[in-house]
Design a protein around this motif. Sequence first.
Motif, PDB file in Angstrom:
ATOM      1  N   PRO A 172       0.806  -1.228   0.000  1.00 55.78           N
ATOM      2  CA  PRO A 172       0.000   0.000   0.000  1.00 55.78           C
ATOM      3  C   PRO A 172       0.838   1.276   0.000  1.00 55.78           C
ATOM      4  O   PRO A 172       0.440   2.281  -0.603  1.00 55.78           O
ATOM      5  N   ASN A 173       2.009   1.261   0.635  1.00 51.16           N
ATOM      6  CA  ASN A 173       2.873   2.441   0.641  1.00 51.16           C
ATOM      7  C   ASN A 173       3.447   2.733  -0.739  1.00 51.16           C
ATOM      8  O   ASN A 173       3.564   3.890  -1.141  1.00 51.16           O
ATOM      9  N   VAL A 174       3.825   1.680  -1.476  1.00 50.80           N
ATOM     10  CA  VAL A 174       4.336   1.887  -2.833  1.00 50.80           C
ATOM     11  C   VAL A 174       3.227   2.457  -3.709  1.00 50.80           C
ATOM     12  O   VAL A 174       3.456   3.389  -4.498  1.00 50.80           O
ATOM     13  N   VAL A 175       2.006   1.919  -3.568  1.00 52.86           N
ATOM     14  CA  VAL A 175       0.871   2.448  -4.328  1.00 52.86           C
ATOM     15  C   VAL A 175       0.633   3.915  -3.954  1.00 52.86           C
ATOM     16  O   VAL A 175       0.368   4.761  -4.817  1.00 52.86           O
ATOM     17  N   THR A 212      -4.815   1.284 -11.758  1.00 48.99           N
ATOM     18  CA  THR A 212      -3.657   1.589 -12.603  1.00 48.99           C
ATOM     19  C   THR A 212      -2.420   1.823 -11.744  1.00 48.99           C
ATOM     20  O   THR A 212      -1.323   1.370 -12.086  1.00 48.99           O
ATOM     21  N   ALA A 213      -2.594   2.526 -10.625  1.00 53.21           N
ATOM     22  CA  ALA A 213      -1.470   2.745  -9.713  1.00 53.21           C
ATOM     23  C   ALA A 213      -0.988   1.424  -9.126  1.00 53.21           C
ATOM     24  O   ALA A 213       0.224   1.189  -8.999  1.00 53.21           O
ATOM     25  N   ALA A 214      -1.926   0.543  -8.771  1.00 58.74           N
ATOM     26  CA  ALA A 214      -1.546  -0.761  -8.223  1.00 58.74           C
ATOM     27  C   ALA A 214      -0.795  -1.585  -9.265  1.00 58.74           C
ATOM     28  O   ALA A 214       0.185  -2.262  -8.949  1.00 58.74           O
ATOM     29  N   SER A 215      -1.243  -1.511 -10.525  1.00 57.00           N
ATOM     30  CA  SER A 215      -0.545  -2.216 -11.603  1.00 57.00           C
ATOM     31  C   SER A 215       0.865  -1.680 -11.779  1.00 57.00           C
ATOM     32  O   SER A 215       1.831  -2.440 -11.969  1.00 57.00           O
TER      33      SER A 215
END
Length: 202
Positions: free
Chosen positions: A92-95, A109-112
């Motif tokens: 979740p922090n990277v997203v 899209t951000a998660a991808s």
Amino acid sequence: MRLNSLCRALFPIAASASICLGTAPVHAADAGNGFAVRGLGSQACSAYVSALSKPDEFARYGNWLMGYATAHNRLLPDTYDIIPTEPGVDFPNVVAVICRTNSQMLLETAASSAVTAIKPLRQAASSPLVVVSADGKSVSIHQESLKRLQAALIAKQVFKGAATGTPSPQFTDALKVFQRREAIPVTGLPDIDTFIRAIVKH
């Protein structure tokens, strides 16, 4: 996580830099380059960023993101776990890093984009969890992932031990030295920022 420095570490090559600037690669499922996005993934990144300070809301998003990561674990070849560290916090922090610079992007899209960024860190097969502790805090991490991080720090001439996947005070000290060198929070713990800088960043 420090937004600008982590963004540069996540996307060091020009082809990927657009993710930090507001676009992301498109992965299509039909002939018209489209697919249905279900649940919270259909919301804009701005909604996710707003939820970060609200524990109940953030938990809902976190659960969606964990399901998203699990789907990739199931579908990606040679992948047991796309996340080398504690997934409930680090993924979740990277997203969030991506969403903060792309407020209108869909959360999916951000998660991808996050999956693409951390794919080089994925664990190909199951391995036992080990607990790494430093300064009164602890994280659980797959032993093979820890071994990879130790090998990377050996290659960078920071850690003088062996890549066994076993925590030690010497390894904790090496992590702190590396984290200071990279100007990231000095925790002595193998967090996702440290993995990215040790293994993905060139």
